[in-house]
Design an enzyme around this catalytic site. Structure first.
Site, short mmCIF file in Angstrom:
data_model
loop_
_atom_site.label_atom_id
_atom_site.label_comp_id
_atom_site.label_asym_id
_atom_site.label_seq_id
_atom_site.Cartn_x
_atom_site.Cartn_y
_atom_site.Cartn_z
N ALA A 174 3.55 3.13 8.67
CA ALA A 174 2.31 3.16 7.89
C ALA A 174 2.43 2.08 6.83
O ALA A 174 3.53 1.66 6.47
CB ALA A 174 2.11 4.53 7.24
N CYS A 175 1.31 1.61 6.30
CA CYS A 175 1.35 0.50 5.35
C CYS A 175 2.22 0.88 4.15
O CYS A 175 2.34 2.05 3.79
CB CYS A 175 -0.05 0.09 4.93
SG CYS A 175 -0.70 0.91 3.47
N LEU A 176 2.81 -0.12 3.54
CA LEU A 176 3.78 0.11 2.48
C LEU A 176 3.17 0.80 1.25
O LEU A 176 3.88 1.41 0.46
CB LEU A 176 4.42 -1.22 2.06
CG LEU A 176 5.26 -1.91 3.14
CD1 LEU A 176 5.74 -3.27 2.65
CD2 LEU A 176 6.43 -1.05 3.57
#
Length: 270
Positions: A174-176
């Site tokens: 998942a995005c940071l």
């Protein structure tokens, strides 16, 4: 419905669309989605990947390599989330703000390229968590073929292995920005700290994990419980600690519950 029948149903879904732009992150779900769309529609498929400081360069490079390997036209759009009003404050609807901005750009690109539809890769397992980004996807009219046809993550992995896709056993990502507690300011510096910390664990052979950041300098590592014993090896443990310190962390902790998706949602009253 057996898996190959479900796969054929997905191909028929795409054939009815005629042309489609796939929001492509190079993850397990979007890779399988792009592969199937390309099998069904050939040159009437394009892939669109967002480039931002919350998306590791390794993922962007993998997206480029995969599209090149199967001959899909690949577009990269700049989607700098930190410039979206309110995003850096990390409100609970952070993903809504990001997805709305990104998919607006994808729809504009699709229209320019003469592509009729936009699709994204959420699956049935995503229905059980707090995911405001899916609200933006729905509002803008993007398709969610894997959910609509009824694919689970495990089924996607099994078919990915069957077709020899490079992501069959890839870790979930998942995005940071999802590594930050809600309400804590997201900065490019802290995103970089998390990115380097997770890359280190990948390079050390850990597969499924998260490095969450609390405050300015606390790292909370979520590992699969089966990896706890390995983390207790003194040489490895101290190497990780010392390297995290070099990245800017003052404290490094191991989460005793272990890896799970959406752990930052556990404090939300929704």
């Amino acid at each position: 419905m057996v898996l190959l029948e479900k796969y054929e149903a997905l191909k028929n879904y795409f054939k009815e669309l005629g042309s489609v732009a796939i929001a492509f992150s190079s993850g397990v779900d979007s890779t399988f989605l792009l592969f199937t769309a390309h099998e069904a529609l050939g040159d009437n498929v394009i892939a669109v990947t967002a480039s931002s400081c919350s998306f590791p360069k390794r993922e962007l490079n993998e997206a480029k390599d995969y599209c090149k390997s199967i001959g899909v036209r690949h577009f990269i759009v700049e989607s700098e989330e930190l410039e979206i009003e309110g995003f850096s404050h990390n409100p609970p609807n952070r993903c809504y703000l990001c997805k709305h901005e990104l998919f607006t750009k994808i729809f504009d690109l699709a229209k320019k390229e003469g592509i009729a539809y936009v699709a994204e890769g959420s699956n049935l397992d995503d229905n059980g968590d707090y995911r405001p980004g899916l609200q933006a996807v729905k509002e803008l009219g993007a398709k969610s073929p894997l959910r609509e046809v009824g694919f689970t993550k495990q089924e996607i992995r099994e078919l990915s292995a069957h077709f020899g896709l490079p992501t069959a056993n890839k870790q979930s990502f998942a995005c940071l920005s999802s590594r930050f507690p809600y309400g804590e300011t997201i900065t490019e510096k802290k995103l970089g700290m998390v990115d380097k910390a997770e890359q280190l664990l990948l390079d050390m052979g850990f597969n499924q994990f998260r490095v969450r950041i609390h405050g300015e300098n606390v790292a909370r590592i979520e590992l699969q419980p089966k990896d706890f014993e390995r983390m207790l090896d003194e040489e490895l443990r101290l190497r990780i600690y010392d390297t995290f310190k070099d990245y800017g962390f003052a404290y490094v902790a191991l989460d005793l519950r272990g890896y799970r998706t959406g752990s930052m949602n556990e404090t939300l009253n929704i």
